[in-house]
Design a protein around this motif. Structure first.
Motif, PDB file in Angstrom:
ATOM      1  N   ALA A 215     -29.125   8.036  16.833  1.00 52.36           N
ATOM      2  CA  ALA A 215     -29.509   9.087  15.898  1.00 52.36           C
ATOM      3  C   ALA A 215     -29.482   8.580  14.460  1.00 52.36           C
ATOM      4  N   THR A 216     -28.436   7.832  14.097  1.00 51.12           N
ATOM      5  CA  THR A 216     -28.317   7.316  12.731  1.00 51.12           C
ATOM      6  C   THR A 216     -29.453   6.363  12.401  1.00 51.12           C
ATOM      7  N   MET A 217     -29.727   5.428  13.297  1.00 49.86           N
ATOM      8  CA  MET A 217     -30.805   4.474  13.065  1.00 49.86           C
ATOM      9  C   MET A 217     -32.164   5.171  13.067  1.00 49.86           C
ATOM     10  N   GLY A 218     -32.295   6.213  13.844  1.00 52.47           N
ATOM     11  CA  GLY A 218     -33.549   6.972  13.842  1.00 52.47           C
ATOM     12  C   GLY A 218     -33.801   7.661  12.515  1.00 52.47           C
ATOM     13  N   GLY A 375     -31.278   9.224  29.288  1.00 50.98           N
ATOM     14  CA  GLY A 375     -32.257  10.278  29.052  1.00 50.98           C
ATOM     15  C   GLY A 375     -31.966  11.074  27.797  1.00 50.98           C
ATOM     16  N   SER A 376     -30.688  11.418  27.582  1.00 51.15           N
ATOM     17  CA  SER A 376     -30.343  12.194  26.387  1.00 51.15           C
ATOM     18  C   SER A 376     -30.535  11.364  25.124  1.00 51.15           C
ATOM     19  N   ARG A 377     -30.272  10.056  25.190  1.00 48.76           N
ATOM     20  CA  ARG A 377     -30.480   9.206  24.016  1.00 48.76           C
ATOM     21  C   ARG A 377     -31.958   9.059  23.673  1.00 48.76           C
ATOM     22  N   THR A 378     -32.802   9.073  24.685  1.00 50.34           N
ATOM     23  CA  THR A 378     -34.243   9.011  24.432  1.00 50.34           C
ATOM     24  C   THR A 378     -34.709  10.255  23.685  1.00 50.34           C
ATOM     25  N   VAL A 379     -34.193  11.416  24.086  1.00 51.98           N
ATOM     26  CA  VAL A 379     -34.526  12.665  23.388  1.00 51.98           C
ATOM     27  C   VAL A 379     -34.017  12.623  21.955  1.00 51.98           C
ATOM     28  N   VAL A 380     -32.795  12.138  21.765  1.00 52.17           N
ATOM     29  CA  VAL A 380     -32.235  12.020  20.417  1.00 52.17           C
ATOM     30  C   VAL A 380     -33.079  11.087  19.562  1.00 52.17           C
ATOM     31  N   ALA A 381     -33.535   9.981  20.153  1.00 50.21           N
ATOM     32  CA  ALA A 381     -34.375   9.031  19.417  1.00 50.21           C
ATOM     33  C   ALA A 381     -35.675   9.685  18.971  1.00 50.21           C
ATOM     34  N   ALA A 382     -36.272  10.513  19.828  1.00 51.27           N
ATOM     35  CA  ALA A 382     -37.528  11.178  19.479  1.00 51.27           C
ATOM     36  C   ALA A 382     -37.325  12.180  18.349  1.00 51.27           C
ATOM     37  N   ALA A 384     -34.780  12.232  16.093  1.00 47.06           N
ATOM     38  CA  ALA A 384     -34.268  11.635  14.868  1.00 47.06           C
ATOM     39  C   ALA A 384     -35.233  10.639  14.241  1.00 47.06           C
ATOM     40  N   GLY A 385     -35.951   9.853  15.047  1.00 48.27           N
ATOM     41  CA  GLY A 385     -36.715   8.739  14.500  1.00 48.27           C
ATOM     42  C   GLY A 385     -38.215   8.823  14.643  1.00 48.27           C
ATOM     43  N   GLY A 386     -38.723   9.797  15.351  1.00 47.01           N
ATOM     44  CA  GLY A 386     -40.171   9.886  15.510  1.00 47.01           C
ATOM     45  C   GLY A 386     -40.676   9.145  16.740  1.00 47.01           C
ATOM     46  N   PRO A 387     -41.973   9.255  17.025  1.00 50.10           N
ATOM     47  CA  PRO A 387     -42.525   8.733  18.283  1.00 50.10           C
ATOM     48  C   PRO A 387     -42.451   7.214  18.429  1.00 50.10           C
ATOM     49  N   ARG A 388     -42.721   6.452  17.376  1.00 53.81           N
ATOM     50  CA  ARG A 388     -42.716   4.993  17.513  1.00 53.81           C
ATOM     51  C   ARG A 388     -41.293   4.468  17.739  1.00 53.81           C
ATOM     52  N   TYR A 389     -40.370   5.005  17.014  1.00 54.40           N
ATOM     53  CA  TYR A 389     -38.972   4.629  17.204  1.00 54.40           C
ATOM     54  C   TYR A 389     -38.506   5.027  18.605  1.00 54.40           C
ATOM     55  N   ALA A 390     -38.842   6.246  19.046  1.00 53.81           N
ATOM     56  CA  ALA A 390     -38.424   6.718  20.361  1.00 53.81           C
ATOM     57  C   ALA A 390     -39.058   5.900  21.474  1.00 53.81           C
ATOM     58  N   ALA A 391     -40.301   5.475  21.289  1.00 53.25           N
ATOM     59  CA  ALA A 391     -40.959   4.668  22.315  1.00 53.25           C
ATOM     60  C   ALA A 391     -40.249   3.332  22.510  1.00 53.25           C
TER      61      ALA A 391
END
Length: 415
Positions: A215-218, A375-382, A384-391
C-alpha cells in the motif's frame, strides 16, 4: 591423554602467533611502540596452556595474575603515547585462550580467530561506529541488544494453551527478529543507494507487513503514473519477504516443520525475488526520495502490534479447529490471512508443534494463508497504486503462489 595435551599446546602456539601478528604489524603505526608483539603473545598463550596442563587451578590463577600485572606495567609505561588498552587486554585474552586450548582445542582456536578478526577490523569498526551509523541508529542497536539479551531470556519458555498453544518466548524472539529486520532494511536503504536501497527497504519491510508495504509503495507510485516500476519492485520484494517470514516463524515456533515447508517457501521466495529483480532492471535510474540519516530505524510499536495480532489470531484459529474441526481451521486461516499472512502461519505452526494437526494440514494451511493474502494484496495494490502498479505486483504474486503450490504438489507434502 598425551595426544590431547599436544593438540592443546599446538593450538595455543598457533593462536598466540595469529593474534601476535596483528599486534606486531601495529607496533610502529602512530609514532609509538606497542609493549607486546608476536613473541610476547605467543609466549602468553603457551604460558596459559602449560599452566592448564598442570591440572592445578591455583597455577592457572597465578599465571593470569602475572599476565595482568605485566600488562598493567606495560600500560603504565606507555599510556602517555597510547592511552588505549587494546594490546594489554589482548595479551590477557591470549593467555586465557591458551588455557582454553588445552581443555577444548576447537573452542580455543575459534576464540583466537574471533579475537584476531576483531583486532584486524579496527579501522572498519571505527568507520562503522563514527561515520556509517548515526547516533539514533547506535541507540537503536543498544535497545535491540537489551531486548535480545535481557528481556527475551526472562520470558517463560513454554506453550500457553490460553494463547492458542503459542510459546511466549518464541513470540518474544519473533518481536526481536522483526525489529532486527526493520533495522537491516533501514541501513540497507541508506547504504545501497536509491533504487537498490528502495528494493531492500521493501524486502525488509515485508517482514513487518507486506500488505502495508504494498500500500505504501503504491501511494508513492501514483506520483509517477508513467514510471511506477521502482516502487513496484519494492512492493514485489516485500512479497518475497512474506515467504521467508513464513519459514522463519515456523522455525521459531515449530522447528520440526521446517523440512516440510522449506522447499515450498523457497520456491515462492525465489519466484518473487526474480520478479522484483526484473522490475528493478526495468526501473532505470530515475530520481527517488532519499532516506534521512536520522530517520527512525526500529519501530517497536509496530513489532508489538504484530505480536499482539499473532496472539489473537492463534487463539481464534485454535478455537475454530477445536470446535469445528478441519473446516473451521481452514475458514479461520483464510479469513485471518485477508488482513495479514504472518498471524495464521504462526498459529498453524503452533498447532503443529502441539501435535493438533499433521504435516499435510500444516503445508495446506500455510499455502492457503499465503494465497488468500496474495489476493488481498493484489486488491490493495490496485486501490493504492493504480492499474500498472497492480499489474506488476499481482503478476509476481500469482507466479510465486502458483510455483509454491506446484512444488508442494510435486513433493507430495499435501497428502
Amino acid at each position: 591423554m598425551l595426544e590431547e595435551v599436544w593438540a592443546g599446546l599446538a593450538v595455543a602456539f598457533g593462536s598466540g602467533m595469529l593474534i601476535g601478528i596483528d599486534r606486531e604489524r601495529d607496533k610502529d603505526q602512530g609514532g609509538h611502540q606497542e609493549p607486546a608483539g608476536i613473541r610476547s603473545f605467543t609466549l602468553a598463550a603457551l604460558a596459559g596452556a602449560m599452566a592448564q596442563t598442570q591440572g592445578d587451578a591455583l597455577v592457572v590463577a597465578i599465571g593470569a595474575l602475572s599476565v595482568l600485572m605485566l600488562a598493567a606495567i606495560a600500560y603504565w609505561r606507555s599510556y602517555t603515547q597510547d592511552p588505549g588498552l587494546i594490546t594489554e587486554l589482548s595479551l590477557f585474552a591470549t593467555y586465557l585462550i591458551g588455557v582454553l586450548a588445552v581443555r577444548s582445542p576447537a573452542l580455543g582456536a575459534g576464540c583466537a580467530a574471533a579475537v584476531a578478526a576483531l583486532l584486524a577490523s579496527r579501522e572498519r569498526l571505527h568507520r562503522l561506529s563514527t561515520e556509517l551509523l548515526s547516533d539514533r541508529e547506535v541507540r537503536d542497536i543498544v535497545m535491540l541488544a537489551a531486548l535480545a539479551l535481557v528481556v527475551v531470556p526472562l520470558v517463560p519458555d513454554r506453550a500457553m494453551p490460553w494463547l492458542g498453544h503459542m510459546n511466549l518466548r518464541s513470540l518474544a524472539v519473533l518481536v526481536v527478529l522483526i525489529l532486527a529486520l526493520q533495522g537491516a532494511g533501514h541501513v540497507a536503504t541508506r547504504w545501497l543507494g536509491q533504487h537498490p536501497g528502495l528494493a531492500a527497504a521493501g524486502f525488509f519491510s515485508g517482514f513487518v507487513s507486506s500488505t502495508a508495504t504494498v500500500a505504501t509503495m503504491g501511494t508513492k507510485a501514483r506520483t509517477q503514473p508513467d514510471h511506477p516500476w521502482p516502487y513496484a519492485a519494492a512492493g514485489v520484494m516485500s512479497t518475497a519477504a512474506t515467504w521467508v517470514q513464513a519459514l522463519v516463524m515456523t522455525a521459531a515456533i515449530a522447528p520440526g516443520a521446517v523440512p516440510l515447508l522449506a522447499p515450498v517457501c523457497a520456491a515462492g521466495a525465489v519466484a518473487a525475488l526474480a520478479g522484483g529483480l526484473l522490475l528493478m532492471r526495468h526501473a532505470g535510474h530515475g530520481k527517488l526520495e532519499a532516506v534521512p540519516v536520522e530517520s527512525q530505524a526500529l519501530r517497536l510499536r509496530e513489532a508489538l502490534v504484530v505480536a499482539g495480532l499473532l496472539s489473537l489470531v492463534a487463539l481464534l484459529v485454535s478455537w475454530a479447529q477445536e470446535h469445528f474441526g478441519a473446516s473451521g481451521l481452514y475458514a479461520g486461516i483464510a479469513l485471518a490471512a485477508l488482513a495479514d499472512a504472518h498471524a495464521p502461519v504462526a498459529s498453524t505452526a503452533a498447532l503443529f508443534g502441539a501435535g493438533s494437526i499433521g504435516a499435510a494440514t500444516l503445508v495446506l494451511c500455510v499455502l492457503l494463508a499465503l494465497s488468500c493474502n496474495a489476493g488481498s494484496r493484489t486488491v490493495v495494490a490496485a486501490v493504492a497504486g493504480g492499474p500498472r502498479y497492480a499489474a506488476a505486483v499481482g503478476a509476481s504474486l500469482l507466479a510465486s503462489t502458483l510455483w509454491a503450490w506446484a512444488v508442494a504438489a510435486v513433493m507430495g507434502t499435501l497428502s
